[in-house]
Write a protein that holds these residues in place. Structure first.
Motif, PDB file in Angstrom:
ATOM      1  N   SER A  82       0.833  -1.198   0.000  1.00 50.20           N
ATOM      2  CA  SER A  82       0.000   0.000   0.000  1.00 50.20           C
ATOM      3  C   SER A  82       0.869   1.249   0.000  1.00 50.20           C
ATOM      4  O   SER A  82       2.047   1.218   0.363  1.00 50.20           O
ATOM      5  N   MET A 105      -7.117  11.031  -1.118  1.00 49.98           N
ATOM      6  CA  MET A 105      -6.921   9.886  -2.008  1.00 49.98           C
ATOM      7  C   MET A 105      -6.939   8.608  -1.167  1.00 49.98           C
ATOM      8  O   MET A 105      -6.047   8.384  -0.341  1.00 49.98           O
ATOM      9  N   THR A 106      -7.966   7.789  -1.376  1.00 47.00           N
ATOM     10  CA  THR A 106      -8.135   6.551  -0.616  1.00 47.00           C
ATOM     11  C   THR A 106      -7.820   5.361  -1.502  1.00 47.00           C
ATOM     12  O   THR A 106      -8.448   5.190  -2.556  1.00 47.00           O
ATOM     13  N   GLN A 107      -6.856   4.542  -1.100  1.00 45.30           N
ATOM     14  CA  GLN A 107      -6.451   3.412  -1.934  1.00 45.30           C
ATOM     15  C   GLN A 107      -7.577   2.401  -2.093  1.00 45.30           C
ATOM     16  O   GLN A 107      -8.290   2.084  -1.148  1.00 45.30           O
ATOM     17  N   TYR A 132      -6.803   4.682  -6.723  1.00 46.45           N
ATOM     18  CA  TYR A 132      -7.302   5.531  -5.643  1.00 46.45           C
ATOM     19  C   TYR A 132      -8.677   6.090  -5.988  1.00 46.45           C
ATOM     20  O   TYR A 132      -8.959   6.415  -7.146  1.00 46.45           O
ATOM     21  N   ASP A 133      -9.511   6.215  -4.948  1.00 45.98           N
ATOM     22  CA  ASP A 133     -10.723   7.019  -5.038  1.00 45.98           C
ATOM     23  C   ASP A 133     -10.323   8.427  -4.607  1.00 45.98           C
ATOM     24  O   ASP A 133      -9.741   8.612  -3.532  1.00 45.98           O
ATOM     25  N   ILE A 134     -10.594   9.431  -5.445  1.00 45.72           N
ATOM     26  CA  ILE A 134     -10.207  10.803  -5.147  1.00 45.72           C
ATOM     27  C   ILE A 134     -11.440  11.597  -4.742  1.00 45.72           C
ATOM     28  O   ILE A 134     -12.416  11.660  -5.491  1.00 45.72           O
ATOM     29  N   PRO A 161     -12.368   4.364  -9.652  1.00 45.52           N
ATOM     30  CA  PRO A 161     -11.023   4.571  -9.092  1.00 45.52           C
ATOM     31  C   PRO A 161     -10.042   5.030 -10.162  1.00 45.52           C
ATOM     32  O   PRO A 161     -10.115   4.617 -11.323  1.00 45.52           O
TER      33      PRO A 161
END
Length: 237
Positions: A82, A105-107, A132-134, A161
């Motif tokens: 990660s 930014m969520t992986q 990533y979800d931005i 994503p």
């Protein structure tokens, strides 16, 4: 008597386990027991920048963070890991108006990729892919010296994503026990769940600015990233 050169994957294994031994000496951690498909966990410091193109045309810091990797020592594939990216505030202009927004930014999913040996002993190249979800929040615009909040809602994020594939630049190298630099060009798609940008607290003010959808500003293909990976140590991924 001439001997055959060692197979390519043995060269990689030798490099990987040399790094494991070096890390163990530095940290005092015991080496992992050999298994059928042994893996090596290595953490790196990671810091860099990303530039968002389209109408934003601005840069944002990436990190400092920790890149956690799980490496298959039989073939050099990255089989897990990660890269957490701390939330940052990005400054930019909206039609010449100074603006800023928090970018989170969520992986999504795990890190993957490969470390591939080159013809130069001990030197490899790295390719890694992560999505990533931005999410955008706390969007503000500065008018007459005052920062005014803009309504984008609490669920303004990319509909799909964003996949970032970063690789060692041509002419450079990556080593397991040293790190290296990676770069990327990536695409940001459409956002969903966003309210319209509007000076909702002051109706009628600045009427020509109106309501500007996020999708007219952010999505595009001309986004770039540069990341420096260094300081390897026993991993915790």
């Amino acid at each position: 008597m001439r001997t055959k050169p060692p197979p390519r994957h043995r060269t990689w294994v030798a490099t990987a386990f040399a790094a494991l031994v070096a890390t163990a000496l530095l940290t005092g951690a015991p080496a992992a027991q050999a298994v059928e498909n042994p893996t090596l966990k290595v953490d790196y410091d990671a810091v860099g920048t990303t530039h968002i193109g389209a109408q934003v045309d601005s840069s944002m810091a990436i990190g400092p963070s920790v890149l956690k990797s799980v490496i298959d020592t039989t073939n050099g594939h990255i089989v897990g890991g990660s890269l957490a990216i701390p939330t940052q505030t990005m400054s930019f202009d909206i039609f010449g108006i100074p603006s800023r927004a928090k970018v989170t930014m969520t992986q999504v999913g795990s890190l993957s990729g490969a470390i591939v040996p080159t013809s130069q002993l001990g030197k490899s190249t790295l390719t890694s892919t992560v999505a990533y979800d931005i999410q955008l929040s706390d969007v503000e615009a500065k008018v007459f010296g005052i920062w005014w909040p803009l309504a984008v809602g609490s669920r303004c994020h990319t509909a799909e994503p964003v996949t970032i594939t970063a690789s060692t630049p041509e002419g450079e190298f990556f080593t397991v026990n040293g790190g290296g630099r990676v770069t990327s060009t990536y695409t940001i798609g459409s956002f969903t769940g966003c309210a319209a940008l509007n000076f909702f607290d002051i109706p009628g003010f600045f009427p020509w600015f109106g309501s500007i959808p996020i999708n007219a500003l952010v999505p595009g293909t001309d986004n770039s990233l540069e990341l420096q990976i260094a300081n390897p140590r026993a991993g915790t991924a």
